[in-house]
Design an enzyme around this catalytic site. Structure first.
Site, short mmCIF file in Angstrom:
data_model
loop_
_atom_site.label_atom_id
_atom_site.label_comp_id
_atom_site.label_asym_id
_atom_site.label_seq_id
_atom_site.Cartn_x
_atom_site.Cartn_y
_atom_site.Cartn_z
N ASP A 1 -9.92 -10.72 7.86
CA ASP A 1 -9.57 -8.80 8.59
C ASP A 1 -10.32 -7.75 8.55
OD1 ASP A 1 -7.20 -7.58 7.38
OD2 ASP A 1 -8.16 -7.09 5.84
N HIS B 1 -10.48 -3.49 11.67
CA HIS B 1 -9.36 -4.60 11.97
C HIS B 1 -9.28 -5.88 11.97
CE1 HIS B 1 -5.35 -4.29 9.80
NE2 HIS B 1 -5.91 -4.67 8.91
N LYS C 1 -9.11 -1.75 0.99
CA LYS C 1 -8.88 -0.98 2.36
C LYS C 1 -8.87 0.26 1.73
CE LYS C 1 -5.91 -3.77 4.82
NZ LYS C 1 -7.09 -4.40 5.77
N ARG D 1 0.86 -1.55 -0.11
CA ARG D 1 0.01 -0.02 0.01
C ARG D 1 0.66 1.14 0.04
NH1 ARG D 1 -1.72 1.19 4.23
NH2 ARG D 1 -0.86 -1.25 5.21
N SER E 1 -1.01 -5.90 9.22
CA SER E 1 -0.97 -6.77 8.05
C SER E 1 0.33 -7.60 8.70
CB SER E 1 -0.66 -6.34 7.15
OG SER E 1 -0.20 -7.53 6.33
N LYS F 1 -3.21 -12.66 11.88
CA LYS F 1 -4.71 -12.56 11.58
C LYS F 1 -5.26 -14.19 11.19
CE LYS F 1 -6.20 -9.05 10.12
NZ LYS F 1 -4.94 -8.28 9.60
N THR F 2 -4.64 -14.18 9.41
CA THR F 2 -5.49 -15.03 9.14
C THR F 2 -4.96 -16.18 9.71
OG1 THR F 2 -5.26 -13.64 7.47
CG2 THR F 2 -5.86 -15.39 6.40
N ARG G 1 1.23 -12.18 -1.97
CA ARG G 1 -0.65 -11.98 -1.42
C ARG G 1 -1.62 -13.36 -2.58
NH1 ARG G 1 -2.08 -9.29 3.24
NH2 ARG G 1 -0.55 -7.59 3.73
#
Length: 539
Positions: A264, A227, A208, A67, A245, A249-250, A330
Site C-alpha cells: 500500500d 500510494h 493513513k 475513513r 482502495s 493493489k493487495t 478488513r
C-alpha cells in the site's frame, strides 16, 4: 514545552527530525509495547472483540466502517501554510483551536487505560521515522504492531519518537466550539508531527495519518512517496502498482510467483523503492482461497485483526461473503503472514509501472499501454470508482478522480508528486500500463466485475514482456494502445465495446467519461506541459 527540532544535511538524512517528544506519558494506566498475545487478553477482558475459530480477533468499528476524509484537518502554521495544497482533502484548522483540542485529548486519555506501541515507518533506514502510538483500545495497539515496522528489542531501549499518534475513539469533538464538521475529528500537525484521532474506531485512520506525514516530508529529501504496492520477480524485476482502495493493489501484488515488498505505501529514492509499512490492511469481502490464497490464509491466523467481518457467535466461524455490517471488511496482519513477502521491504528501481482503476462505467480497456505523457495525465487524474464502504456514506461504486491515486493522503500539490514520477520514468525508461479491474459488459448494475484470474494473467503478461510485440488497436476515445490478444485471456474481453450488447450505449458512456476527464483536468492545466494536456481523452 516546545518541540526541539534539529535540521540535518547530506544525502539520505531527514530534513527535519524531532529529537525529543513533548507528549506527556499519557494514561491513567499505561501498557507499553505488549505482545499480540498479551493484547489479545486485554481485548477479551475489555470486551473489545471476540476470538474466531482459527485465531483472528474479530472487532467492530461502530458507525465508522471507513475513513472520514471530510473530518480531517491540518494545522495552519507557517511551514504548512506554504507547503500544503489547501482545499479538497486538506482543510486548515488554526493553531489555537488545535492547541485547545490537543489539551482535551490529553485530559481524556489521562482518565483511561492507554496502550502504547513504539514502531517505525520506512524500511530504508536512511528515510525511516520512529512512531509512538497511544491507543484507547488494546486491539488498535495490535493493529499498530501489525501495520508498522516492529523494532528489535535493542531499538526499544532508547526509543525516541519522531512523531506521535493519539487514537481516542470515545473522544468527541464539539463542532460549535471547535469549528469541526462533526464529533469525529482527525487532526494533523505537520510541524509537531502529531496525529490526533477522535470519534472513530476505524483503524485505517492510524495508518493513513502516518502516511500523510511521510508524503509531506519525503519529497524534500528526494523521495517520491507513493500510494502503491510493489513486488519483485524471480529475475529481480520490480513492479509498482498504483491504485486506490478496492482496485486490486493487495490482491495483484500478492502474486505467489513474485516476492511482495508491500501492498500500500512506498517510497522511491535514488537507491530504489522501499516499503513504509510492516504489514497489510487488506479488504476481505468475498476473499477466495482459490484466487487469493495467501490473503485468505491470513483470515485463519492468530494475530490478524478482522474489522467488521461477520462471525457465528456460537461456532466462531467466519463468513467472508457477508456484507452485514459493511462492504469494507478488513484484515490487518504482519507482512510475514504472506508466504512470499520480502524480509527487508526494499528493492531496486522498477522496470514496470501499473496504474489500477476500477472503472464503474465499464468502458476502459482491461489493459492498455500508455505513452509517457498519457501516464502523466492519468497519474494526475487518478480515475477510479470509490467502492462501497471505503469512505463514510459510499454505498455503491461512484466515479471519482483522486490525484496521484491517493488525493486524501497527499498534502502537497499533485504537481510535486507528478513531476517526481515523470523524472523517474524518464531516467529509468519505465513502461506504464493501465489496468481496469472494474466492470465489463456494461456499467455497474448491468455488467460484471472483471474476472480476477484474467486480470492476473494480463498483469503477468505485461511484467514478463509477453505483450511487448503484440499488435495493438488505438482506443478512439482515450487514445490508449490496446493489445489485440493476451495469453490465457479471451480476446473479446480486451476490446470493451465488444462486450456490450448495446453498442450505442457504450459509445454514450465512453463520451460521458471522456468529458468527465476533461472537466476534472482543468484544475491542473496550468501546472503541466502542453504535451501532457494533449494526452487526455480525444472525444
Amino acid at each position: 514545552m516546545a518541540t526541539t527540532l534539529d535540521r540535518q544535511s547530506g544525502p539520505g538524512t531527514p530534513t527535519l527530525v524531532r529529537r525529543a517528544s513533548d507528549m506527556p506519558q499519557l494514561g491513567k494506566v499505561r501498557f507499553a509495547n505488549l505482545s499480540p498475545a498479551e493484547l489479545y487478553e486485554h481485548a477479551i477482558r475489555r470486551d473489545e472483540g471476540i476470538l474466531a475459530a482459527d485465531g483472528p480477533l474479530v472487532v467492530r468499528t461502530g458507525k465508522h466502517t471507513g475513513r472520514s476524509p471530510k473530518d480531517k484537518y491540518i494545522v495552519d502554521e507557517p511551514d504548512a501554510h506554504e507547503g500544503v495544497w489547501w482545499g479538497g482533502f486538506n482543510t486548515p484548522i488554526s493553531q489555537e483551536r488545535y492547541d485547545a483540542l490537543r489539551q482535551r485529548f490529553i485530559d481524556h486519555m489521562n482518565q483511561r487505560e492507554v496502550f502504547v506501541q513504539d514502531a517505525f515507518t520506512g524500511a530504508d533506514p536512511r528515510y525511516r521515522r520512529s512512531v509512538r502510538a497511544y491507543t484507547e483500545n488494546s486491539w488498535a495497539s495490535i493493529f499498530v504492531d501489525n501495520l508498522f515496522i516492529r523494532p528489535k528489542p535493542h531499538e526499544l531501549a532508547d526509543f525516541v519518537p519522531n512523531f506521535t499518534i493519539i487514537d481516542a475513539p470515545s473522544f468527541k469533538s464539539d463542532p460549535e466550539r471547535d469549528g469541526t464538521r462533526s464529533e469525529t475529528v482527525i487532526l494533523v500537525n505537520l510541524e509537531k508531527q502529531e496525529i490526533l484521532i477522535g470519534g472513530t474506531q476505524y483503524a485505517g485512520e492510524i495508518k493513513k495519518g502516518a502516511f500523510g506525514i511521510m508524503n509531506y516530508r519525503l519529497p524534500a529529501e528526494g523521495v517520491l512517496p507513493m500510494h502503491s504496492s510493489v513486488n519483485v520477480g524471480r529475475d529481480g524485476d520490480v513492479a509498482i502498482f498504483f491504485g486506490l482502495s478496492g482496485t486490486g493493489k493487495t490482491t495483484l501484488s500478492a502474486d505467489p510467483e513474485r516476492i511482495l515488498i508491500g501492498d500500500d505505501e512506498h517510497g522511491w529514492s535514488d537507491e530504489g523503492v522501499f516499503n513504509f509499512e510492516g504489514g497489510c490492511y487488506a479488504k476481505t469481502i468475498r476473499l477466495s482461497h482459490i484466487y487469493e490464497p495467501d490473503i485468505y490464509s491470513t483470515t485463519r491466523r492468530f494475530g490478524t485483526i478482522l474489522e467488521n467481518v461477520a462471525i457465528d457467535p456460537e461456532t466462531r466461524e467466519l463468513d467472508l461473503d457477508s456484507e452485514e455490517l459493511t462492504e469494507n471488511t478488513r484484515g490487518a496482519f504482519p507482512l510475514h503472514f504472506i508466504s512470499n513477502s520480502s524480509e527487508h521491504g526494499m528493492a531496486g528501481h522498477p522496470s514496470t509501472i501499473i496504474f489500477l482503476t476500477a472503472d464503474a462505467f465499464g468502458v476502459l480497456p482491461p489493459i492498455s499501454r500508455l505513452t509517457r505523457d498519457q501516464a502523466m495525465y492519468h497519474f494526475i487524474s487518478g480515475y477510479t470508482a470509490k467502492l462501497a464502504g471505503t469512505e463514510v456514506g459510499v454505498k455503491e461504486p461512484t466515479a471519482t478522480f483522486s490525484t496521484c491515486f491517493g488525493a486524501p493522503f497527499m498534502p502537497r500539490h499533485p504537481s510535486v508528486y507528478a513531476e517526481m514520477l515523470g523524472e523517474r520514468m524518464d531516467r529509468y525508461d519505465v513502461p506504464v500500463w493501465l489496468v481496469n479491474t472494474g466492470w465489463t459488459g456494461g456499467p455497474y448494475g448491468v455488467g460484471e466485475r472483471m474476472n480476477i484470474n484474467w486480470t492476473r494473467q494480463m498483469v503477468r503478461a505485461a511484467l514478463s514482456g509477453a505483450l511487448n510485440d503484440v499488435p495493438t488497436r488505438t482506443d478512439p476515445n482515450f487514445g490508449f494502445e490496446v493489445p489485440t490478444h493476451c495469453p490465457d485471456v479471451p480476446t473479446e474481453v480486451l476490446w470493451p465495446r465488444d462486450t456490450w450488447a448495446d453498442k450505442d450505449a457504450y459509445d454514450a458512456r465512453a463520451r460521458e467519461l471522456a468529458s468527465m476527464f476533461a472537466d476534472n483536468f482543468k484544475a491542473f492545466e496550468d501546472r503541466v506541459s502542453e504535451a501532457v494536456r494533449a494526452a487526455g481523452p480525444r472525444s
